[in-house]
Write an enzyme that holds these catalytic residues in place. Structure first.
Site, PDB file in Angstrom:
ATOM      1  N   LYS A   1       0.863  -1.186   0.000  1.00  0.00           N
ATOM      2  CA  LYS A   1       0.000   0.000   0.000  1.00  0.00           C
ATOM      3  C   LYS A   1       0.898   1.233   0.000  1.00  0.00           C
ATOM      4  CE  LYS A   1      -3.169   2.704   2.954  1.00  0.00           C
ATOM      5  NZ  LYS A   1      -4.076   2.736   4.119  1.00  0.00           N
TER       6      LYS A   1
ATOM      7  N   GLU B   1      -9.393   3.876   2.083  1.00  0.00           N
ATOM      8  CA  GLU B   1      -8.888   3.966   0.710  1.00  0.00           C
ATOM      9  C   GLU B   1      -7.824   2.919   0.400  1.00  0.00           C
ATOM     10  OE1 GLU B   1      -7.636   5.575   3.168  1.00  0.00           O
ATOM     11  OE2 GLU B   1      -5.515   5.174   2.831  1.00  0.00           O
TER      12      GLU B   1
ATOM     13  N   ARG C   1      -7.693  -0.284   0.925  1.00  0.00           N
ATOM     14  CA  ARG C   1      -8.264  -1.474   0.297  1.00  0.00           C
ATOM     15  C   ARG C   1      -8.669  -1.203  -1.150  1.00  0.00           C
ATOM     16  NH1 ARG C   1     -12.659  -1.706   5.042  1.00  0.00           N
ATOM     17  NH2 ARG C   1     -10.919  -0.670   6.063  1.00  0.00           N
TER      18      ARG C   1
ATOM     19  N   ASP D   1      -2.481  10.351   3.440  1.00  0.00           N
ATOM     20  CA  ASP D   1      -3.884   9.981   3.619  1.00  0.00           C
ATOM     21  C   ASP D   1      -4.595  11.029   4.482  1.00  0.00           C
ATOM     22  OD1 ASP D   1      -6.326   8.756   3.899  1.00  0.00           O
ATOM     23  OD2 ASP D   1      -5.611   7.134   5.212  1.00  0.00           O
TER      24      ASP D   1
ATOM     25  N   ASP E   1       1.630   6.482   5.501  1.00  0.00           N
ATOM     26  CA  ASP E   1       0.643   5.543   4.964  1.00  0.00           C
ATOM     27  C   ASP E   1       1.146   4.807   3.714  1.00  0.00           C
ATOM     28  OD1 ASP E   1      -1.754   4.319   5.514  1.00  0.00           O
ATOM     29  OD2 ASP E   1      -2.961   5.727   4.342  1.00  0.00           O
TER      30      ASP E   1
ATOM     31  N   ASP F   1     -12.096   7.337   3.623  1.00  0.00           N
ATOM     32  CA  ASP F   1     -10.895   7.096   4.420  1.00  0.00           C
ATOM     33  C   ASP F   1     -10.506   5.614   4.434  1.00  0.00           C
ATOM     34  OD1 ASP F   1      -8.730   7.747   5.973  1.00  0.00           O
ATOM     35  OD2 ASP F   1      -9.861   8.039   7.831  1.00  0.00           O
TER      36      ASP F   1
ATOM     37  N   LYS G   1     -10.020  13.216   7.878  1.00  0.00           N
ATOM     38  CA  LYS G   1      -9.563  12.800   9.216  1.00  0.00           C
ATOM     39  C   LYS G   1      -9.533  14.008  10.148  1.00  0.00           C
ATOM     40  CE  LYS G   1      -6.473   8.979   7.928  1.00  0.00           C
ATOM     41  NZ  LYS G   1      -7.178   7.922   8.687  1.00  0.00           N
TER      42      LYS G   1
HETATM   43  N1  BES Z   1      -4.232   4.646   6.858  1.00  0.00           N
HETATM   44  C1  BES Z   1      -5.393   4.456   7.625  1.00  0.00           C
HETATM   45  C2  BES Z   1      -5.191   3.480   8.777  1.00  0.00           C
HETATM   46  C3  BES Z   1      -4.360   3.990   9.915  1.00  0.00           C
HETATM   47  C4  BES Z   1      -4.863   4.943  10.776  1.00  0.00           C
HETATM   48  C5  BES Z   1      -3.117   3.478  10.126  1.00  0.00           C
HETATM   49  C6  BES Z   1      -4.089   5.389  11.832  1.00  0.00           C
HETATM   50  C7  BES Z   1      -2.352   3.903  11.194  1.00  0.00           C
HETATM   51  C8  BES Z   1      -2.840   4.874  12.035  1.00  0.00           C
HETATM   52  C9  BES Z   1      -6.518   3.910   6.759  1.00  0.00           C
HETATM   53  O1  BES Z   1      -6.537   4.376   5.463  1.00  0.00           O
HETATM   54  C10 BES Z   1      -7.789   4.332   7.400  1.00  0.00           C
HETATM   55  O2  BES Z   1      -8.029   5.507   7.464  1.00  0.00           O
HETATM   56  N2  BES Z   1      -8.560   3.361   7.866  1.00  0.00           N
HETATM   57  C11 BES Z   1      -9.785   3.650   8.521  1.00  0.00           C
HETATM   58  C12 BES Z   1     -10.799   2.643   8.058  1.00  0.00           C
HETATM   59  C13 BES Z   1     -12.193   2.954   8.475  1.00  0.00           C
HETATM   60  C14 BES Z   1     -12.694   4.190   7.774  1.00  0.00           C
HETATM   61  C15 BES Z   1     -13.072   1.775   8.169  1.00  0.00           C
HETATM   62  C16 BES Z   1      -9.560   3.557  10.025  1.00  0.00           C
HETATM   63  O3  BES Z   1      -8.788   2.696  10.467  1.00  0.00           O
HETATM   64  O4  BES Z   1     -10.121   4.384  10.739  1.00  0.00           O
HETATM   65 ZN    ZN Z   2      -4.735   4.938   4.686  1.00  0.00          ZN
HETATM   66 MN    MN Z   3      -7.572   6.204   5.269  1.00  0.00          MN
END
Ligand code: BES
Ligand code: ZN
Ligand code: MN
Length: 510
Positions: free
Chosen positions: A269, A353, A355, A274, A292, A351, A281
């Site tokens: 990834k 994204e 996947r 992000d 990210d 968010d 966020k």
């Molecule tokens: N890159 C983030 C995951 C992340 C967040 C990694 C904080 C490390 C620290 C990912 O893209 C994301 O935002 N995931 C969301 C998914 C949710 C919207 C289902 C998350 O984990 O909040």
């Molecule tokens: Zn992300």
């Molecule tokens: Mn995200």
């Protein structure tokens, strides 16, 4: 950095600094005992008088060494003998090389292979020494005007007790040297800010690796036009709100004797920043979302280590790179996109994204008819809640592959933990309007993210590594860790000979 291997009388070793590991309240290890004898019990006396405290991670420089050929001694505490296994050993190594990085020494000699570890041989200890050296000497100051003086250390000699140990030490150091460099490459890519490390920057890094590989690495970059023509609309949907164009980066290494042997595929990834997109966020610590792309960074680090080690495997490394930004053209919650596989996805949260870029990269991987596919991603905050910052999350559609990865993580001391990918979780991704939704609600966020990916990984053994908790450290020591380059490199090393074994089984050969 060089890691020569030495045998012989420790008292006669000419070196700038001799590193001696010492247990708390216990006998001296063999090399230490010989140095002690040759120096009128210098080491024993220092411990006796309480001038050195051998608690784990303590270090003490002795800037002279009567009776010995070394210029200095560095005593390193191992803590209690009965508690000193892998984790403690590594902590002592980190303390050692952090101290050495500050000293005016160009070379040193270490007696770490003397430390008995229940399940580890000389090769493992040597590997850990080399990795720890690179870890401790790493600096990321290219964007600072005033740089601290660079560490002087250039050579770490490994003293082994017998000639029979030398080959193991050399091979361990060779692997550790390559992994250590790969780890640091991953750290630098991770640490670079989002305005420098963009998807095109990552593509340029791949091209540079290809150029310097002397033909060992073939590199192909798919730009947005190529991705559009291919039908990778899910990957493209993520970068739609960004001025930075998305890229799919493909690197191929052929190490197996048979060029047609099924390759192992790594998919990283590479979200170079992000923001969350329209599902923006919160502001706190948002800067950390430059990390990210650490999955992609670990793929680059592993490719670099592979090029240095040259294992007899075929490898395809894929990086799905995009920047997730909110803008007039950005994908909106509720938008429905078509993936490369043909499945439609309702984007309920922009968010989620990672996947969306990975699913198209997984479909792209089908064309290589892989022996295995492993994706690496900072995918879910939920993984940090589940496992914290020590274990990488592991989910797989194949238990043998999961075990191979767990074993590789254990061997490299870059460990993962297996979470369930049961069918029962899949219905959380049901959508009223498309084939599936891109989020599965609050329960088991790491698992439903993997469930999403699993829909695109039905043609090969596949595993997913969620490195959200392990790819970087926050706070004062903020910085990328370079994980899981150690695990991935070990996984590839362990695959050498797999294909041969399979053919033997098929033909019934002994
Ligand atoms: N890159 C983030 C995951 C992340 C967040 C990694 C904080 C490390 C620290 C990912 O893209 C994301 O935002 N995931 C969301 C998914 C949710 C919207 C289902 C998350 O984990 O909040
Ligand atoms: Zn992300
Ligand atoms: Mn995200």
């Amino acid at each position: 950095m060089e890691f020569p291997v030495k045998t012989g009388n420790p008292a006669k070793v000419e070196t700038d600094c001799f590193v001696i590991p010492v247990y708390q309240d216990d006998e001296l290890l063999p090399a230490a005992a010989r140095l002690d004898d040759a120096s009128e019990k210098l080491i024993g006396q220092l411990i006796e008088r309480g001038d050195f405290d051998a608690r784990l991670g303590r270090v003490q420089l002795i800037p002279f060494s009567p009776g010995l050929s070394t210029e200095r001694l560095l005593l390193v505490g191992l803590g209690k003998r009965e508690k000193c296994q892998e984790a403690a050993f590594r902590k002592a190594l980190d303390a050692t090389f952090t101290a050495l990085a500050e000293l005016p020494v160009d070379n040193c000699t270490v007696a770490f292979t003397d430390v008995p570890l229940a399940e580890r041989g000389t090769d493992w200890k040597a590997r850990m020494v080399a990795e720890a050296t690179h870890r401790a000497l790493y600096r990321f100051d290219q964007l600072k005007s005033e740089k601290q003086p660079a560490p002087r250390l250039e050579q770490v000699a490994l003293l082994v007790s017998a000639e029979s140990e030398a080959d193991g030490a050399r091979e361990g150091a060779r692997i550790g040297n390559a992994v250590g460099r790969g780890v640091n490459t991953a750290r630098t890519l991770g640490n670079l800010p989002g305005n420098v490390c963009t998807p095109s920057y990552l593509a340029e890094q791949a091209e540079a690796l290809g150029r310097t590989s002397g033909g060992a690495l073939a590199v192909e970059i798919l730009d947005e036009e190529a991705l559009e023509a291919l039908g990778a609309h899910s990957l493209l949907s993520v970068g739609r709100g960004s001025e930075q164009p998305s890229r799919l980066i493909v690197m191929k290494y052929q190490g197996a004797e048979d060029p047609d042997e099924a390759p192992h595929v790594l998919v990283g990834k590479g979200i170079t920043f992000d923001t969350g997109g329209i599902s923006l966020k919160p502001g706190e610590a948002m800067d950390e979302m430059k990390f990210d792309m650490c999955g992609a960074a670990s793929v680059f680090g592993t490719v670099e280590a592979t090029l240095a080690i040259r294992p007899k495997v075929n490898l395809v490394a894929i990086v799905a790179a995009a920047e997730n930004m909110p803008d007039g053209l950005a994908t909106k919650p509720g938008d429905i996109i078509k993936t490369l596989k043909g499945l439609s996805v309702e984007v309920l949260n922009t968010d989620a994204e990672g996947r969306l870029v990975l699913c198209d990269a997984l479909t792209y991987a089908e064309r290589f008819e892989p022996a295995s596919v492993v994706d690496i991603a900072t995918l879910t905050g939920a993984c940090i809640i589940a496992l914290g910052h020590h274990a990488t999350g592991l989910l797989a559609n194949d238990d043998d592959l999961a075990l191979d990865l767990l074993d590789a993580g254990e061997a490299a001391w870059d460990r993962a933990w297996h979470l369930p990918l049961w069918d029962e979780y899949q219905e959380q991704l049901d959508s009223n309007f498309a084939d599936l939704a891109n989020i599965g609600g609050r329960p088991a966020g790491t698992i439903t993210a993997a469930c999403f990916l699993s829909r695109f990984a039905d043609k090969f053994p596949w595993a997913h590594l969620d490195i959200a908790g392990t790819a970087w450290t926050s706070g004062k020591q903020k910085g990328a860790s370079g994980r899981p380059v150690g695990l991935l490199t070990q996984y590839l090393l362990d695959r050498e000979g797999d294909a041969v074994v399979e053919t033997e089984v098929e033909t019934g050969a002994e």
